[in-house]
Design a protein around this motif. Sequence first.
Motif, mmCIF file in Angstrom:
data_model
loop_
_atom_site.group_PDB
_atom_site.id
_atom_site.type_symbol
_atom_site.label_atom_id
_atom_site.label_comp_id
_atom_site.label_asym_id
_atom_site.label_seq_id
_atom_site.Cartn_x
_atom_site.Cartn_y
_atom_site.Cartn_z
ATOM 1 N N UNK A 1 0.825 -1.207 0.000
ATOM 2 C CA UNK A 1 0.000 0.000 0.000
ATOM 3 C C UNK A 1 0.862 1.262 0.000
ATOM 4 N N UNK A 2 0.425 2.233 -0.793
ATOM 5 C CA UNK A 2 1.068 3.549 -0.814
ATOM 6 C C UNK A 2 0.065 4.524 -1.406
ATOM 7 N N UNK A 3 0.330 5.813 -1.217
ATOM 8 C CA UNK A 3 -0.517 6.838 -1.825
ATOM 9 C C UNK A 3 -0.279 6.833 -3.321
ATOM 10 N N UNK A 4 -1.342 6.600 -4.110
ATOM 11 C CA UNK A 4 -1.173 6.559 -5.561
ATOM 12 C C UNK A 4 -2.330 7.314 -6.215
ATOM 13 N N UNK A 5 -2.031 7.952 -7.381
ATOM 14 C CA UNK A 5 -3.110 8.670 -8.083
ATOM 15 C C UNK A 5 -4.031 7.686 -8.800
ATOM 16 N N UNK A 6 -5.320 7.687 -8.463
ATOM 17 C CA UNK A 6 -6.248 6.713 -9.040
ATOM 18 C C UNK A 6 -7.563 7.373 -9.440
ATOM 19 N N UNK A 7 -8.265 6.685 -10.348
ATOM 20 C CA UNK A 7 -9.642 7.079 -10.662
ATOM 21 C C UNK A 7 -10.544 5.860 -10.488
ATOM 22 N N UNK A 8 -11.782 6.078 -10.153
ATOM 23 C CA UNK A 8 -12.733 4.977 -9.981
ATOM 24 C C UNK A 8 -13.364 4.670 -11.328
ATOM 25 N N UNK A 9 -13.219 3.427 -11.776
ATOM 26 C CA UNK A 9 -13.772 3.056 -13.085
ATOM 27 C C UNK A 9 -14.350 1.648 -12.980
ATOM 28 N N UNK A 10 -15.577 1.458 -13.417
ATOM 29 C CA UNK A 10 -16.255 0.148 -13.348
ATOM 30 C C UNK A 10 -16.103 -0.499 -11.975
ATOM 31 N N UNK A 11 -16.182 0.292 -10.945
ATOM 32 C CA UNK A 11 -16.137 -0.262 -9.594
ATOM 33 C C UNK A 11 -14.755 -0.600 -9.096
ATOM 34 N N UNK A 12 -13.703 -0.199 -9.825
ATOM 35 C CA UNK A 12 -12.345 -0.505 -9.376
ATOM 36 C C UNK A 12 -11.486 0.746 -9.427
ATOM 37 N N UNK A 13 -10.471 0.804 -8.566
ATOM 38 C CA UNK A 13 -9.534 1.931 -8.605
ATOM 39 C C UNK A 13 -8.482 1.660 -9.667
ATOM 40 N N UNK A 14 -8.394 2.543 -10.669
ATOM 41 C CA UNK A 14 -7.394 2.393 -11.729
ATOM 42 C C UNK A 14 -6.341 3.475 -11.537
#
Lengths: 318, 615
Positions: free
Chosen positions: A227-240
């Motif tokens: 685990x680490x801080x990462x830039x993500x977007x929520x897409x189809x119910x998953x963090x990408x």
Amino acid sequence: MTSPETLLSRRLSHLQLLEAESIHILREAAAEFDRPVMLYSIGKDSSVMLRLALKAFAPKGASLGAQVGRALPFPLMHINTTWKFREMISFRDQTVRELGLDFIEHINRDGVKANINPFDQGSNEYTGIMKTVALKQGLDQHGFDCAFGGARRDEERSRAKERVYSFRDRHHQWDPKNQRPELWSLYNGRIRKGESVRVFPLSNWTELDVWLYVLVEQIPVVPLYFAAERPVVMRDGAWIMVDDERMRLEPGEEPVMKRVRFRTLGCYPLSGAIESDATTVEDIIQEMLLTKVSERQGRLIDHDQDGSMELKKREGYF
Amino acid sequence: MTSEMDLARADIGAYLARYQAKELLRFVAVGSVDDGKSTLIGRLLHDTGMVYEDQLAAVKRATQMEGEEIDFSLFTDGLRAEREQGITIDVAYRYFTTDARKFIIADTPGHVQYTRNMVTGASTADVALILIDARLGVLQQTRRHAYIASLLGIPHFTVCVNKMDLVGYDAAVFARIRAELETFTAGLGFRSVSFVPISALKGSNVVAKSEHTPWYDGPTVLELLETLPVGQTYRLEHFRLPVQFVIRPNLDYRGFAGQIASGVVKPGDEVMVLPSGKRSRVRSVDTFDGPLEEAFAPQSVCVRLEDEIDCSRGDMLVHPGDLPLVERRFDAHVVWMSERPLDPDKTYLLKHSTQSVRAQVDHVRWRKDLETLDEVPAATLELNDIGRLALSTHRALFFDPYRDDRHTGAFVLIDSLTNDTVAAGMIIGPADGSTDQALDEAMKELRAGSGLTPKTQVSPRERFERMGQRGAVVWLVGRPGSGRWSLAYALERRLFDLGRTATVVDPSGEDLRSMLSAAKAGADAGLVTVCAFPTYRRADRKALREKVGSERLVVVYVNTDPELCRERRPDADVDAFEPPEHPDVVVALDQVRLDEAAETILDVLGQRRQFVRER
């Protein structure tokens, strides 16, 4: 992987037994095929398979000699879709360098030229061209007749009937109805020219076994598993994860920083991350034990249709 | 699983220490769909917490039974083709863990046409778990499963009497089944036989004890699996290391890598290399993690010797005072796994430990009738047949009888043309039945030439597949002047036009004996051999039948009107002819044309399956 208790009781634990069997498989295939290759996908399973191969072919005494030979009697090949996480590629390069391995990278150049990518094509089509076709190209180009893969039978229902030696015809296709019987530890590696066998030394390992082995053997793995801080977007119910500037954002999508990690690694636009605080292997195992979702959930390619992994395998996907 | 989950939550380090030390138990689960085997396995996985929520959701989606009772069998039915057919057709491997142990299940179908699948799953199992439908009792299938489990050397046999809910959990039903089967299994050599009354559907006595069976005080299925002894298939006596790979990273290091099949080895041990018989001492037992003070089966190690002696893949390291049997001729139980039957005339490849040798079948001693379990005479073995064969190998094998050691007593047969694995074999012992072998006898065997009698490696079946025909002799019998030779050449022409390979054995002054030899040679080579050499007397035709063999001989009686024959051959003694008693074909050339007569003979050849006519 030997402990004083083992020696006293002359009994192997399940993990020691799995290790001994995997080493046997690796040695058997390396001895019987003309041109084996290890398919290295950079993930945790590949890391464990690589360590087992080092154990199979390089007892420590070997490096004491004046001339240090090759660590393995076969090269590693990575099928690069060009959409892997950057951290995977740097981990890969470091591993190859430190262990002094023969290494081949194969990219489907036609696919790159045609600008095949995970955004414009469906994940099925994209995977077909950049992974399945690329894998066949790589195997054909070098004339490999045996390819080690890190797949496990516990990953998915269709894999439960996969053999340790999985026979492929000239077109790299797998026929689930026409597999060779596999008894005891007697593997049949006889093939005709152009045919090949995929060999799965980790067939009997479970996800928990793999992580436990990583822990016990202190095997390095890609930091993305932690685990680490990462830039993500929520897409189809998953963090990408937004791993580089090629990530196409939908209107209204705004990357956010989340404390996440990955249970499986692949192409970043297709790999779902989970929110997690696990920063050590022990943490990962603990989280895995207490979770209620299987690891393949994070792999978007499996969900296109029921039985989709089996279809891909028939076509030559790993 | 729960108590361990609490530990995992509270102290992951302690949990992992415990998990790491867990033993592994492999069991084969045998049964057909109707027995509820998939339901039992699904139940085991589910009740031990091995099913994830997304998998559960997928199963619910597949059944479209959301909210209703879960179909447990769907956790395991894997391949698309099988889901469509609703049956399990191959061996599937499944994994689960409990507080006590890790398990690998080989999930195999139970019907007789899947015997090969059961054998595959059974080959590595410590325990056989079979299912009986309580309503049906002990079936022939049950006895077959018990026989196969014992043949494969599985130490522990566990019988789940399933669907007890459908017989009202009747203790008498259970007792009757148990008594009947115990009588049968008594002679099969299991170390333990257990019976559990269960309902896989309701979960009775699978993981949790059932309140419906107060009369049963034995363990549940899971309790049994957690307590039956493991690791009994590896012996710690009789050191055997089949060499897999020679590790030679530099000029100073030469290690013989392999997985110890049985026994223990230590530095300083005197060892012998088979087949060379050379001796040396163990210098070190190496692993990636450093040298070991001793190593035992089934560890994978790399052994270095004190002396530079020849040793390569396929060789075996043993202790000199404790040799395996060394033989080129032995008997074995064989399970036939291929759609193509055993061809006793063919040479197969035999893979045993790390060596592959050519092997031939000297004798099919018997075949097991899987319905009655009687040993019956047989000429061959077909798919799913189990039989006893006498085999010879090109080079000597180093083995222990399978009942003593599953790892050095097992082999597979491979078809060298198709490369398919066609059979699984379990060595019984030397063909002469002896089990004691002095060192000098073993050495003599090692240095002896091939165990194979030199003979053709092309079997009649292979010739048939190549040529589209079987070798045959068509012998034309008739009075002098009956037109035998004209018909012979007309037949040869017709066969040739049909794409067949045929020849007429030309008489040119030879005697009958040499004609018979020539005809036999032609038939052996796969030709349709036609001959009309005079065989006027019955005794001549008896010699013909003995030489060629009835199954590939077609006797054609050319019964042309004797008056006509006399007209054509006034010089010959037409009446000395003794008509054949049982000709295969009769043609009269005063009534039919030559081409019609040839056609009649072709029909008979076709009916005999000498070849397929429409090629």
